[in-house]
Design a protein around this motif. Structure first.
Motif, mmCIF file in Angstrom:
data_model
loop_
_atom_site.group_PDB
_atom_site.id
_atom_site.type_symbol
_atom_site.label_atom_id
_atom_site.label_comp_id
_atom_site.label_asym_id
_atom_site.label_seq_id
_atom_site.Cartn_x
_atom_site.Cartn_y
_atom_site.Cartn_z
ATOM 1 N N ARG A 1 9.539 -4.986 3.455
ATOM 2 C CA ARG A 1 9.473 -3.638 4.666
ATOM 3 C C ARG A 1 8.366 -2.690 4.938
ATOM 4 N N ILE B 1 11.566 7.928 4.932
ATOM 5 C CA ILE B 1 12.303 6.408 3.959
ATOM 6 C C ILE B 1 12.123 6.254 2.833
ATOM 7 N N ALA C 1 5.921 1.025 6.022
ATOM 8 C CA ALA C 1 6.214 2.559 6.236
ATOM 9 C C ALA C 1 4.936 3.080 7.138
ATOM 10 N N CYS D 1 10.851 4.352 10.342
ATOM 11 C CA CYS D 1 10.133 3.874 9.267
ATOM 12 C C CYS D 1 9.407 5.147 8.672
#
Length: 387
Positions: free
Chosen positions: A323, A338, A325, A333
């Protein structure tokens, strides 16, 4: 300060006084302001006990649910006025102070004062003008009401006025409304008499200000306004403050030490101003404000470094799972948001993670750059700076 036995003897020997006792024709006559007389003369300036928060000559109400720290906050205010210092960064008027504390005994008040003294760098010997009266378990009603709803000041009210005038106290704290109001809190007329003819008169008698501590109603808690059972409580005071615990951010744990003091009503200032407070070492301090203490400064610096390391750990954990950020606040995000769902954040909240992110960017330890996600897409995301 008199001992409890002496004060109780004074109370027992006093007579009940009605605020509506007959007055002479001169006293009861309606007098209008002689406006022509004021031509060319300076208009009196407004006086404050706490600028913009607590007007002189009136009653200010401080609401807060049980256990939020109203009494501590009031005791800090009393101390600040006595030792001529600011309260929560706000300008105060130096003066002697008196407080009627109906929910705490002497030992608790002393423990609390010890923490306040330590925070402000004073000793008990510096507090000759601070008069704290523990009244837990006693009859503390200051006004009762007859069948017709007419208020009568009790002997304790007379004693309080006498004890306040003796050292020249200009600030009087009443803790709490539930202990000192002898009427029906839903009857507007009785509430208004209590505020205006009991506590308001107390403020005029001492030529100062009164701070009344009170608990909000259930509806006041649910709405977040912190109001009492009757609108008369809020409508009659000139200023109403609300001490509350902030709600936890999405995915975050509640910060038990954080409070928000809000100016909910102000007849002579803007409403809505807030002060974020943190309970620390037995007192309330402004959230994020330096204390001037070297050891505490080191602790804060270490705490911030720990927040930075937690941010980097969270960033690594997110990237490892394919993933990414983002540094953009409105992104789904957004990193500080998160990260709240990760154990690697080590208990830091969103605001602390945002400050950590900003300092890491400033130090060149992270940057925004291309990153390949688990779906083999290339996105602009936060990445660690290597080397």
């Amino acid at each position: 300060m008199r001992d409890d036995a002496e004060v109780q003897a004074f109370v027992d020997g006093a007579e009940t006084y009605s605020p509506d006792e007959p007055q002479s024709d001169t006293q009861s006559a309606l007098r209008s302001i002689d406006l022509p007389w004021w031509q060319g003369r300076p208009v009196p300036e407004r006086r404050w006990m706490v600028r913009d928060w607590m007007p002189w000559g009136y009653v200010t109400a401080l609401y807060g649910d049980g256990g939020t720290g109203k009494s501590l906050l009031a005791q800090q205010l009393m101390t600040a006025c006595v030792i001529e210092k600011n309260w929560l960064g706000l300008e105060t008027t130096p003066c002697p102070a008196i407080g009627l504390f109906c929910e705490d005994d002497q030992d608790e008040l002393l423990r609390r004062q010890h923490c306040i003294n330590r925070a402000l760098g004073v000793d008990f010997g510096d507090l000759g003008h601070l008069h704290i009266i523990p009244r837990v378990g006693d009859d503390n009603v200051l006004m009762t009401f007859n069948r017709n709803g007419k208020g009568e000041l009790t002997p304790l009210w007379q004693v309080l006025v006498t004890e306040a005038k003796r050292p020249g106290a200009r600030l009087a704290v009443i803790d709490t409304a539930a202990d000192t109001f002898g009427g029906d809190e839903l009857r507007r007329a009785e509430v208004r008499q209590f505020i205006a003819s009991c506590l308001g008169r107390l403020a005029r008698e001492i030529d100062g200000a009164v701070l009344l501590l009170a608990h909000p109603s259930l509806s006041g808690l649910k709405s977040g306004e912190g109001t009492g059972a009757s609108t008369a409580w809020s409508n009659t005071v000139r200023s109403r403050l609300y001490l509350s615990r902030p709600e936890a951010e999405e995915g975050a744990q509640i910060d038990e030490d954080l409070r928000i003091l809000t100016r909910k009503k102000a007849n002579y200032a803007a409403i809505g101003d807030e002060i974020r407070l943190r309970w620390q070492n037995g007192v309330f301090v402004i959230e994020g404000a330096p204390s001037g203490n070297f050891v505490e400064a080191i602790d804060r610096r270490n705490h911030h470094q720990e927040a930075e390391e937690a941010f980097l750990s969270c960033l690594g954990a997110v990237i490892e799972t394919g993933r990414y950020a983002s540094a953009t606040p409105n992104s789904t995000c957004y990193a500080p948001k998160i990260f709240l769902k990760l154990d690697a954040r080590r208990g830091f909240n969103k605001q602390q993670l945002e400050r950590a992110m900003e300092s890491l960017f400033a130090a060149g330890r992270i940057r925004v750059g291309p990153l390949k996600t688990g779906h083999r897409n290339i996105v602009q995301a936060i990445v660690k700076v290597v080397g």
